[in-house]
Design an enzyme around this catalytic site. Structure first.
Site, mmCIF file in Angstrom:
data_model
loop_
_atom_site.group_PDB
_atom_site.id
_atom_site.type_symbol
_atom_site.label_atom_id
_atom_site.label_comp_id
_atom_site.label_asym_id
_atom_site.label_seq_id
_atom_site.Cartn_x
_atom_site.Cartn_y
_atom_site.Cartn_z
ATOM 1 N N SER A 96 0.811 -1.225 0.000
ATOM 2 C CA SER A 96 0.000 0.000 0.000
ATOM 3 C C SER A 96 0.844 1.275 0.000
ATOM 4 O O SER A 96 1.563 1.540 -0.942
ATOM 5 C CB SER A 96 -0.963 -0.051 1.177
ATOM 6 N N ASP A 239 -2.893 6.491 -3.249
ATOM 7 C CA ASP A 239 -1.790 5.835 -2.540
ATOM 8 C C ASP A 239 -1.196 4.741 -3.451
ATOM 9 O O ASP A 239 -1.657 4.546 -4.582
ATOM 10 C CB ASP A 239 -2.241 5.276 -1.174
ATOM 11 N N ASP A 241 -1.244 1.527 -3.847
ATOM 12 C CA ASP A 241 -2.030 0.465 -4.480
ATOM 13 C C ASP A 241 -3.417 0.943 -4.895
ATOM 14 O O ASP A 241 -4.267 0.135 -5.291
ATOM 15 C CB ASP A 241 -2.112 -0.774 -3.573
ATOM 16 N N ASP A 243 -6.146 2.298 -3.452
ATOM 17 C CA ASP A 243 -7.450 2.171 -2.796
ATOM 18 C C ASP A 243 -7.855 3.444 -2.043
ATOM 19 O O ASP A 243 -9.014 3.635 -1.730
ATOM 20 C CB ASP A 243 -7.527 0.937 -1.873
HETATM 21 MG MG MG Z 1 -3.664 1.273 0.031
#
Ligand code: MG
Length: 459
Positions: A96, A239, A241, A243
């Site tokens: 992340s 961010d 990744d 999400d």
């Molecule tokens: Mg994330």
């Protein structure tokens, strides 16, 4: 690594505390837990993500499971594809927003949502006791590519907003991809919605050299300046990744996710009054005010995206909000999703003529502050308990302790789930008050840590 799962999946540094043997055994534990495939695998753009995903795939195949690889995709894309394409489960390789050297493994059930805490314990037990499922040589699985994930994901998001109305808005949007995984999805979504997009840090870069993988009002300063100076309608930063999404308005003012989330919530609840809403205890009271206005029940959870997702499923909630920029929209999938968030804010802007800054000004204003105090691991719980005992006011103990000091002011003292820290959050409708509360509670916490350290030395 004793306990496998942290607050957000399995995390480590490949080559240090995350060896190839460890990852392959996690793959075997997951294969044993899932029992049957196919399992959809995805990864972010980190330097080690390909190696980690190959080791995981081997472990899954050695358990007799079929694996399909979606390759580099945002986490919410993998999650949606698991659900939409009918996979038995999903595994995402990502850390992340953590610094580049870290990596991690997130495990999703067939609904695309991260598995529950109970299921994490089941996987942990299989791993620790090495109760791996073994299959014969001719039952070992295969890995094939899955090319449909991004298209399905974008179709899913776009299908849930009024795309024609957004197209008529002729919006101009700056996307700060942060060198993360949304590079392969979000700009395409915006184009399909007729939005003029300028991307910053739009190439996938394993070192996140642009502005780092964590979007905050501070790290998004270049995007904010560009939106203001070039006269764009809004900006969004994702961010690593993809999400989480943090937005700024046409004046370059950026907001935490619970504040812009309240604006979206107001819109969603005006269409579906009474729908349930989930947020974490650290979120702004603005969300409660908006929920109440529409006769909706607000459910508070611990800080953590899995807690929000699971509470949404349990209570049949429409929308979930985290202050770090995670928005969960159930009609899509009850997980946080940067693309869905962007589509929703565009839909809100397409209703009426007001700019995003004008809409933000119309919301009641609250001030929030956050500080952290270092605290030895073994002392965290006791310190939080003692603060609660020393406080006057209505106390809520969903996560740490939250004290309502008056109608419009609260303080939250909680132990960090991952670090030797106590976090103190406060919010009030008055700026000097919030500063005073934070100073006061910081002193109380520091005193308690000092006294505790003193008494344990004497003992
Ligand atoms: Mg994330």
């Amino acid at each position: 690594m004793g306990k496998l799962f942290g607050t957000n999946g399995i995390r480590g540094v490949p080559g240090e505390d995350m060896s190839v043997e460890f990852v392959a055994e996690v793959g075997r534990a997951l294969g044993t837990y899932f029992k049957k495939g196919p399992i959809l695998l995805g990864r972010d753009g980190r330097a080690s993500s390909l190696a980690v995903s190959k080791a995981l795939a081997s472990g899954l195949m050695f358990s007799g499971l079929e694996v399909r690889d979606a390759e580099l995709v945002p986490t919410p894309c993998l999650q949606y594809a698991v659900k939409k394409l009918g996979y038995e489960g999903g595994v995402m390789v990502t850390a992340s927003h953590n610094p580049p050297k870290y990596n991690g493994i997130k495990v999703m059930g067939g609904d695309g949502v991260e598995v529950s805490r109970e299921d994490e314990l089941k996987i942990e037990e299989i791993y620790l006791e090495k109760k791996f499922r073994k299959v014969k040589w001719d039952e070992i699985g295969e890995v094939k590519l899955e090319h449909r994930a991004i298209d399905e994901y974008l179709n899913g998001v776009i299908g849930l907003v009024n795309a024609d109305e957004i197209r008529r808005g002729d919006f101009r949007l700056i996307m700060d991809i942060g060198n993360g995984a949304q590079a392969v999805a979000a700009p395409h979504m915006a184009e399909r919605l007729g939005v003029k997009v300028l991307t910053l840090n739009g190439n996938v870069d394993p070192s996140f050299t642009g502005r780092g993988p964590e979007p905050t009002p501070d790290t998004l300063s270049a995007m904010r300046r560009a939106v203001k100076e070039l006269g764009y309608d809004l900006g969004v930063g994702y961010d690593g990744d993809g999400d989480r999404a943090i937005f700024c308005d046409d004046k370059g003012e950026a907001y935490w996710g619970d504040i812009t989330g309240a604006l979206i919530l107001d819109y969603l609840l005006s269409k579906s009054p009474g729908s349930r809403v989930v947020t974490t205890v650290s979120s702004s009271q603005l969300i409660g005010i908006v929920a109440e206005k529409h006769g909706s029940k607000l459910i508070y959870t611990k800080v953590g995206s899995v807690d929000v997702s699971r509470a949404m499923i349990e209570h049949g909630a429409l929308f979930g909000i985290e202050e770090n920029g995670g928005w969960f929209y159930s009609p899509h999938i009850p997980v946080r999703d940067g693309c869905m968030s962007t589509a929703l804010i565009l839909e809100v802007l397409s209703k009426g003529e007001d700019s995003l800054s004008e809409r933000m000004v119309s919301l009641p204003k609250f001030y929030k502050m956050k500080v952290k105090v270092e605290c030895p691991e073994g002392m965290k719980g006791e310190v939080v308990d003692k603060v609660a005992r020393a406080s006057r006011g209505r106390i809520e103990s969903v996560d740490g302790m939250k004290v309502w000091l008056d109608e419009r002011s609260w303080v939250l003292v909680r132990a960090s789930g991952t670090e030797p820290l106590i976090r103190i959050y406060a919010e009030s409708d008055d700026e000097p008050t919030v500063k005073r509360i934070v100073d006061e509670y910081k002193e109380i916490v520091e005193d308690l840590i000092k006294k505790n350290a003193g008494s344990s030395r004497e003992a």
